[in-house]
Design an enzyme around this catalytic site. Sequence first.
Site, mmCIF file in Angstrom:
data_model
loop_
_atom_site.group_PDB
_atom_site.id
_atom_site.type_symbol
_atom_site.label_atom_id
_atom_site.label_comp_id
_atom_site.label_asym_id
_atom_site.label_seq_id
_atom_site.Cartn_x
_atom_site.Cartn_y
_atom_site.Cartn_z
ATOM 1 N N ASP A 36 0.881 -1.247 -0.057
ATOM 2 C CA ASP A 36 -0.090 -0.150 0.214
ATOM 3 C C ASP A 36 0.755 1.262 -0.090
ATOM 4 O O ASP A 36 1.932 1.414 0.664
ATOM 5 C CB ASP A 36 -0.963 0.009 1.260
ATOM 6 N N ASN B 93 -10.727 -2.817 -6.284
ATOM 7 C CA ASN B 93 -9.875 -1.895 -6.953
ATOM 8 C C ASN B 93 -10.547 -1.510 -8.331
ATOM 9 O O ASN B 93 -9.953 -0.582 -9.114
ATOM 10 C CB ASN B 93 -8.215 -2.524 -7.234
#
Length: 242
Positions: free
Chosen positions: A21, A69
Amino acid sequence: MGHTVNTNRTLPLRHIAIIMDGNGRWATSRGLSRSDGHNAGSETVRAVVRECRAMGLEYLTLYTFSRENWGRPADEIHFLFDLLVLFLRKELPELLERGIRLRVAGETDRLPLAARKALNHAINKTASCGDMTLTLALNYSGREEIAMACRKLMESGIAPEKVTPERIAENLYTAGYPDPDLVIRTSGELRTSNFLPFQTAYSEYYFTPTLWPDFSPEELRAAIADFSSRERRFGKTGEEDS
């Protein structure tokens, strides 16, 4: 030519899973595009895979693209999968040389055709490699994975009383893997984001504020050292609790 399994292991763990991330924030903090951040993040992937292989790790699972996503801008999604194809083409010779088998966890049917072809090619070419298994979680949802495993059991006609955690585990994408010993999340976020919820019931977590493109092999070793200092009880009572 296939590779034999390396039995000369010195690590205190077998399986590391990483929630990668911070690519976007890394880029924004430098006045760069998100694509630049993803490019930098792919270089970190390369370095971490090499380090894990050099240390003798058996399993490395990377949270690469979640089902959520798909909500990102279309041009970013296209770039990510183009980057994946390029990465696989470039890294395949090294995966073979280092005895690294590639696997995928997730529903790949929705992935772009070029990505599916590149993945299938790399998976087939590395199938006989036995020194490390690199798994990319792509279009992955942990809750959906558990639901998928339950559907498989129902379709097999299994009696309800025979549905056990072990039988569910046999129908997950990670069937045959040891559960992750250590889960690393970068960028300072303190959540698991639907990543391997079944498999990580007793995993140790290591959270770092480091953004993924800045995550180095040295910090990976620091995370492993931190893990090594912990006492894993797996729900059992320790002496100090008696």
